[in-house]
Design an enzyme around this catalytic site. Structure first.
Site, PDB file in Angstrom:
ATOM      1  N   GLU A 263      40.867 -79.237 -18.194  1.00 38.30           N
ATOM      2  CA  GLU A 263      42.001 -79.191 -17.276  1.00 38.30           C
ATOM      3  C   GLU A 263      41.812 -78.058 -16.271  1.00 38.30           C
ATOM      4  OE1 GLU A 263      45.758 -79.045 -19.284  1.00 38.30           O
ATOM      5  OE2 GLU A 263      45.449 -80.936 -20.340  1.00 38.30           O
ATOM      6  N   HIS A 281      49.746 -82.902 -17.513  1.00 38.46           N
ATOM      7  CA  HIS A 281      50.253 -81.878 -18.435  1.00 38.46           C
ATOM      8  C   HIS A 281      51.712 -81.534 -18.101  1.00 38.46           C
ATOM      9  CE1 HIS A 281      48.665 -78.584 -21.327  1.00 38.46           C
ATOM     10  NE2 HIS A 281      49.942 -78.834 -21.575  1.00 38.46           N
TER      11      HIS A 281
END
Length: 531
Positions: A263, A281
């Site tokens: 990420e 997220h």
């Protein structure tokens, strides 16, 4: 001087005001976390650092944070904090594991609906002016079996919501008891049963060596055909490439992912698959959750800096404000006991056992144990505290154990520390009297009653007449004043000890005169951080 806190990421003004209202000086610089150089320049001015995910607390930054006592992460993940480095520096790291629990659980349920009814794809198709009603045939959640991996705080909320949707819930969690499963309304299952029988799987575990790739290629191959998988926990729990292959082949009907192995996720094997729902997220991304975690971290940090209360710490036992008030004298006693042992020992310590007897056994013994270890390690490293001491002890191969027992002696409560080296075993015990003052009550099995002072002198000798006179004469001749004098012996004519509370440290030549007198087996000055 009032504690000073830096807020280097975006926190609400309400949270910042909490610090001010509690009497803590605060600098609110929400963009500073992205400026590594500037943050490193000023971090030594602060006792506390409040962050979200943008600020990276590295070992290099911690080396500059000479005044820092606590880091507060508004949220549950602390991937951006070097926890071992913080612990070794004696800095407490707190998070807020409950402030976004409902939000994250709700997102998992929303993702479950989205993948079950193909909502994102259907929405995009309809926006494009198509009317593909027959293309988007979904499945109901009602009556289906949900397998929850991880039945902790968030997992338990997901279970409750799923039961409200009339799903059948099984849960895999090594720490889940049968009683807790019954209380939650689910059935405890092993991982193999969950993999082969669940229609939906939702993951709610942290990423550890034990959970990494818990849905590995091998485990994905064992899944019930047509299963749908939801991951709003942590990237790395699922082998994304293996799952993409299973989705493409139709063995897995769908997946909904909010987290990814890398990420920010700009590329993933799961991207652009028609039966996959993905979000960036967003598990904790609600107004309520962001406000909750910000307020919670401000309160937690304030409590610690002002009262010593520790909550939701990742590298130290939690201590409530009420416990801190009651345990204060006992924490000091435990530090003194560890310090006494540390100052008396020149050989490498191999083992330390701490006995908690009576009422103190019902207190937060984990924090008390850390205080003993801190006192022990401070003899060689004065900068050590309750956070860093256990790590230092472990690194030096010191085995620390503890025992609790009901009241066994004349004291309502006491703590006894026993230390072993390759050559000898030493012990010391103490208690806290009703006046709140710690006392030493036993050394080497010999009973005494000694108040703890900043400057003390410990001597051992064979029990015989004239010892008091020799001590008094030599100290008096050298202008060393005795505030308190305690004697003890094992039995007549055998081992005897003296513990003196002095107004100041005796000079080296005074100690030499005592040793040269020929009546003492050992003469040892002691220093204690008396507050």
């Amino acid at each position: 001087m009032a504690p000073k806190v830096l807020v280097s990421d975006k926190l609400s003004e309400t949270a910042v005001q909490i610090f001010r209202d509690r009497g803590i000086e605060v600098d609110f610089e929400p963009g500073l976390g992205k400026d590594k150089e500037r943050l490193a320049e000023i971090i030594d001015r602060y006792d506390g650092l409040a962050i979200r995910s943008a600020t990276k607390v590295t070992a290099k930054l911690l080396d500059r944070a000479t005044r820092l006592k606590v880091i507060g992460r508004a949220g549950i993940g602390v991937d951006n904090v070097d926890l071992p480095a913080a612990s070794s520096k004696g800095v407490i790291v707190m998070n807020t594991p409950f402030g976004n629990s409902i939000t994250t659980a709700e997102h998992a349920i929303a993702m479950m609906f989205a993948v079950a009814r193909q909502i994102p794809e259907a929405s995009a198709s309809t926006h494009a002016g198509k009317w593909e009603k027959s293309r988007f045939m979904g499945v109901e959640l009602s009556g289906k079996t949900l397998g929850v991996i991880g039945a902790g705080n968030i997992g338990s909320i997901v279970i409750a919501r799923a039961l409200g949707l009339r799903m059948k819930v099984i849960a895999y969690d090594p720490f889940l008891s049968e009683e807790r499963a019954t209380e939650l309304g689910c059935r405890k299952a092993d991982l193999d049963e969950l993999l082969t029988s669940a229609d939906f799987i939702s993951l709610h575990v942290p990423l550890t060596d034990r959970t990494r790739n818990i849905l590995s290629a091998a485990n994905i191959a064992r899944l019930k055909p047509g299963v749908r998988i939801v991951n709003c926990a942590r990237g790395g729990l699922v082998d994304e490439a293996a799952l993409a292959e299973a989705l493409t082949e139709g063995r897995v009907a769908g997946a909904a992912f909010d987290v990814f192995a890398e990420e920010p996720a700009t590329d993933s094997p799961l991207f652009n698959l028609p039966n996959v729902v993905v979000t960036p997220h967003l598990g904790a991304a609600t107004t309520e959750a962001q406000e909750n975690v910000a307020l919670q971290v401000a309160e937690q940090m304030s409590d610690y800096l002002l009262t010593g209360a520790v909550s939701n710490a990742l590298n130290m036992p939690s201590v409530t404000a009420e416990e801190a008030a009651v345990m204060g004298p006992w924490l000091r006693l435990c530090e003194y006991l560890g310090s006494f042992i540390g100052q008396m020992t020149e050989e490498p310590v191999q083992e330390v056992n701490i006995l908690f007897d009576g009422a103190v056994a019902g207190m937060n013994v984990s924090a008390l144990r850390n205080s003993v270890v801190a006192g022990l390690m401070q003899a060689g490293s004065p900068e050590v505290n309750m956070v860093s001491a256990p790590i230092m002890a472990k690194n030096r191969g010191i085995e620390v154990s503890q025992t609790t027992q009901d009241q066994t002696g004349v004291f309502e409560s006491y703590v006894k520390v026993t230390m072993k080296t390759a050559k000898r075993t030493r012990s010391i015990a103490g208690t806290v009297f009703s006046d709140g003052k710690p006392r030493f009550i036993q050394i080497k099995g010999i009973n005494i009653d000694a108040e703890v002072g900043a400057h003390m002198l410990y001597t051992t000798n064979e029990d015989r007449a004239g010892i008091i006179g020799t001590l008094g004469r030599i100290l008096g001749e050298n202008d060393v004043n005795i505030a308190n004098f305690t004697l003890g012996r094992s039995e007549r004519g055998k081992d005897a000890i003296a513990l003196l509370y002095l107004d100041a440290d005796p000079a080296a030549e005074v100690l030499d005169k005592l040793r040269d007198s020929g009546v003492f087996n050992a003469v040892r000055p002691l220093r204690f951080n008396v507050t």
